[in-house]
Design an enzyme around this catalytic site. Structure first.
Site, PDB file in Angstrom:
ATOM      1  N   PHE A 162       0.782  -1.104  -0.188  1.00 60.75           N
ATOM      2  CA  PHE A 162      -0.119  -0.032  -0.015  1.00 60.75           C
ATOM      3  C   PHE A 162       0.772   1.340   0.078  1.00 60.75           C
ATOM      4  CE2 PHE A 162      -2.627  -3.374   2.307  1.00 60.75           C
ATOM      5  CZ  PHE A 162      -3.532  -3.714   1.378  1.00 60.75           C
ATOM      6  N   ARG A 215       2.350  15.151  -6.234  1.00 64.90           N
ATOM      7  CA  ARG A 215       1.125  14.428  -6.873  1.00 64.90           C
ATOM      8  C   ARG A 215      -0.039  15.484  -5.935  1.00 64.90           C
ATOM      9  NH1 ARG A 215      -0.726  10.327  -9.636  1.00 64.90           N
ATOM     10  NH2 ARG A 215       1.262   9.457 -10.014  1.00 64.90           N
ATOM     11  N   GLU A 242      -4.668   2.472  -7.289  1.00 66.67           N
ATOM     12  CA  GLU A 242      -4.739   3.500  -6.257  1.00 66.67           C
ATOM     13  C   GLU A 242      -6.175   4.462  -6.542  1.00 66.67           C
ATOM     14  OE1 GLU A 242      -0.881   5.061  -7.602  1.00 66.67           O
ATOM     15  OE2 GLU A 242      -0.699   5.647  -5.308  1.00 66.67           O
TER      16      GLU A 242
END
Ligand code: MTE
Ligand code: LUZ
Ligand code: MOS
Length: 756
Positions: free
Chosen positions: A222, A304, A707
């Site tokens: 993750f 991001r 994601e």
């Protein structure tokens, strides 16, 4: 095709690091971490611990033969604290003993004297103190200052989002063995063999070719093992290198939660301006990222955040600034979504605040401003293959949005203490590493003499089903049965310099590399077959269901015979191939470019019911449309969507990390940190895959799915908030996640917070 790992997972036969047979003479590690968040080490006394039964060595910073440095983007992370400690749990010493139990027992006897220094425990605190990881960055589109005078409505506010613990089922784990000629062979649970190999080489002062890293599979990553598998691998390797014995280091859950970084908490200041028709004219956002004590991948996460600050909307004038703030918490790191969920939450919070101020439905603002084909993102990419409106309309029509709205309104008329809320969340997520150079994949394919096929790639299987997708891609390219194909571990001697399995790109980059390798072998096979069939044009040869075709007609040759023919003709049955995403680029000086190979779109309708007496709530329904492209494996993709959704619901509603003023993680155990369980799952969950044209840059047209669906969890937050507003229309909006039952209750009764 079923996930190839399903059966072995269920039977407990999948091999994780902790399942490897233990070699004779193995030593077990326990890491002694700093008890203070910030301070200077005065002394460390290991004498009592060294005298404990079974203890073989205790390693400190001074024992490191190479550099005491593991920072991956910036060199600001020591493997073992030498003089200064920067967070609670920062490794200071590694105890090596005959058993894990003895190592843990000895660890308790280590004494450390630290001169305490005041810790910074929040991004805003660090920002005020001028404590940063790197310079701030700003993305701009249009001219936001010039837009404000044209706005009929302007709202300003603050939004906050907490961190999130990864809770991968398998904790950080490494097993290092001394190899010949002073080398090290490491089996480790990492998303990035390349980072581990580079880190170990640096710490041991060895060239990278002396370090072999092998990763078979992860019990979940993750993002938590993109950069943060490295320290534990380096510690195990350090022990193996110095003592020339195998060293195994597997963190307990408690150590893992204490010592490893998490999702970045963020705080935001926003300003949103709209015209009379609810068109957004301007958006200004300042983001404060809590990076923790070391840079880790925080500069990339910050990037991001900038890329996703306007969410699924087109905003002609935007200015987005992000500060990466250095605090004294464990180094925060990659986590599914990688800075995007925080940015999207801020955007939705601003829209919610504007809607509340104007007395309109937030959906009216959302719908009016969805990004459309040809619109420009603040980073210069032009939306192409844009599906925001299509996803919105499809969800509304297929799930009966109007009927859902009526039902919620009727429920709220009939109930005084239970209230229901509905939210719509439009998703737009860019696929590709934002750092263009990481967008490359490699694969090594061998066809064996019996016609079976072995594939190694740079990708790491961590539960997302990527190995199944690689098998499908290879079987399809060779036109053979999937049962003939095995995907082997990701190993630095077979596939070197692999990019991390991250940014949802694993299947696209490595699956396409595998296809390129197969195609190269196929080209030779065509030549061999053409020769055997007396056909001058190899292009006339094809394969279908393991049968060789000539101009589409079956021949006497089949796959097995073809493989034998290749061997007899002394043609190579192996190939190593490289794939690099075309098209993408980014200019950091201008902060403009075309960073993403494509975007993934979606739309989620969420209904929640709040018990307004208790502050508890249930997520009744999530109905969503998700743009899978032409899904190559819908079972796997649905599993990813459902899992990510639940992880997102946990992030937005339940999972709360609280640090005390002394930098202590107050909820550092799974008995106090609440992870979503089946009771948190929506009672009704419908996922409608928007089957769109195959995207040319996706693996077999099947879009990345790892994601993006996590962000549907944001819808749960706003559904609960809408229910709270139905109970208390004048509700003062405190835009902070997670919206735990405690926070919900306190917001519903603000007067209860006042002192009596
Ligand atoms: N699914 C499972 N079961 N376990 C995981 O650890 N990681 C997620 C996602 N899905 C993860 C997962 C994250 S953070 C990413 S980036 C992608 O998988 C990576 O894999 P992919 O690139 O092959 O999609
Ligand atoms: N890791 C990374 C990521 O290094 N770059 C990225 O853009 C990214 N995006 C999502 C998750 N991990
Ligand atoms: Mo995922 S956060 O890119 O590992």
């Amino acid at each position: 095709m079923k996930n190839i790992d399903a059966a072995i997972h269920v039977r407990g036969e999948s091999l994780f690091v902790n399942d490897l047979p233990v070699l004779e003479g193995t030593l077990f590690g326990a890491v002694f971490g700093s008890p203070a968040a910030h301070g200077r080490i005065r002394s460390v006394d290991c004498s009592a611990a060294l005298a404990c039964e079974g203890v073989v060595a205790i390693l400190r910073a001074g024992d490191i033969p190479g550099e005491n440095q593991i920072g991956s983007i910036l060199p600001d992370e020591e493997l073992l604290a030498d003089r200064d400690v920067h967070y609670r749990g920062m490794p200071i010493a590694l105890v090596l003993a005959r058993t894990e139990d003895l190592a843990l027992r000895a660890r308790k006897r280590i004494r450390v004297d630290i001169e305490p220094l005041p810790p910074l425990v929040s991004a805003r605190q660090a920002h005020a103190a001028g404590s940063f990881i790197c310079p701030a960055r700003t993305f701009t589109l249009g001219a936001v200052e010039a837009a404000w005078p044209d706005c009929a409505h302007i709202v300003e506010g603050r939004a906050d989002m907490g961190g999130q613990e990864h809770v991968y089922l398998e904790t950080q784990a490494s097993y290092a063995c001394p190899a010949e000629h002073g080398g090290i062979m490491l089996r480790t649970s990492t998303q990035a063999t390349r980072y581990v190999q580079r880190g170990v080489a640096r710490v041991l002062g060895l060239p990278m070719h002396k370090i072999e890293v092998d990763t078979n599979r992860l019990g979940g990553g993750f993002g938590g093992k993109e950069d943060q598998a490295t320290p534990w691998a380096c510690l195990a390797a350090l022990g193996a290198h110095l003592l020339r014995k195998p060293v195994k280091l597997v963190l307990s859950r408690a150590d893992d939660i204490l010592m490893t970084g998490k999702r970045h908490p963020y705080s935001f200041d926003f300003k949103l301006g709209l015209d009379r028709d609810l068109k957004i004219l301007g958006y200004e956002l300042t983001a404060y990222q809590d990076a923790g004590a070391c840079s880790d991948v925080s500069p990339a996460v910050m990037e991001r955040t900038l890329f996703h600050a306007t969410g699924s909307y087109f905003i002609p004038n935007a200015r987005i600034t992000c500060h990466s703030c250095r605090t004294h918490l464990p180094p925060n790191t990659a986590f599914r979504g990688f800075g995007a969920p925080q940015a999207m939450f801020a955007m939705e919070a601003a829209i919610m605040k504007a809607a509340a101020a104007l007395g309109v439905d937030p959906a009216a603002i959302q719908r009016r401003n969805l990004i459309r084909e040809g619109d420009e993102f603040p980073y210069g990419q032009i939306a192409a293959g844009c599906r925001a409106v299509q996803c919105w309309e499809t969800a509304g029509a297929r799930f009966g949005l109007e009927r859902m709205r009526d039902e919620v309104a009727a429920f709220n008329r009939d109930n005084a203490l239970f209230k229901r809320g509905l939210s719509i969340f439009p998703l737009c997520f860019g696929v590709s590493f934002t750092k263009t150079s990481l967008n490359q994949g490699r694969a090594l394919v061998h066809v064996y003499l019996d016609g079976s096929v072995s594939v190694s790639t740079g990708v790491i299987e961590m539960g997302q089903g990527v190995n199944t997708k690689v098998v499908q891609a290879v079987a399809r390219t060779f036109a053979i049965a999937p049962g003939r194909v095995t995907v082997h571990s990701s190993n630095t001697t077979r596939v070197a310099n692999a990019s991390p399995t991250a940014a949802s790109t694993g299947a696209d980059l490595n699956g396409r590399a595998a296809i390129l390798a197969c195609e190269a072998i196929l080209a030779r096979m065509r030549t061999a077959a053409a020769q055997a069939l007396g056909e001058p044009d190899p292009g006339a040869i094809g394969l279908r269901d393991e049968v060789v075709l000539l101009r589409g007609e079956p021949t006497g040759l089949d796959w097995n015979r073809l493989v034998t023919l290749m061997d007899e003709s002394r043609l190579s049955l192996s190939e190593h191939a490289h794939y690099a995403t075309p098209v993408i680029h980014f200019d950091h000086a201008r902060e403009k470019g075309h960073p993403f190979s494509y975007h993934v779109y979606g739309n989620a309708l969420t209904v929640a019911t709040v018990d307004c007496l208790r502050g508890t709530y249930a997520i009744d329904q999530v109905k969503l449309v998700h743009d899978c492209g032409a899904s190559m494996n819908l079972d796997i993709d649905l599993g990813q969507i459902e899992g990510a959704l639940l992880q997102g619901i946990g992030l937005m509603t339940l999972e709360e990390l609280i640090y005390g003023p002394d930098g202590r993680n107050i909820y550092a155990s799974l008995s106090s940190y609440k992870v979503p369980d089946i009771h948190c799952a929506p009672a009704v969950l419908e996922v409608l895959p928007l089957d769109t044209d195959p995207d040319p840059l996706a693996l077999l047209g099947s879009k990345a799915v790892g994601e993006p669906p996590l962000m549907y969890g944001i819808g749960a937050y706003f559904a609960i908030l809408q229910a709270m507003r139905a109970f208390n229309p004048g509700l003062e909006l405190e835009l902070a996640a997670p919206l735990t039952p405690q926070r919900c209750l306190m917001s519903l009764y603000p007067e209860a917070r006042k002192p009596l």
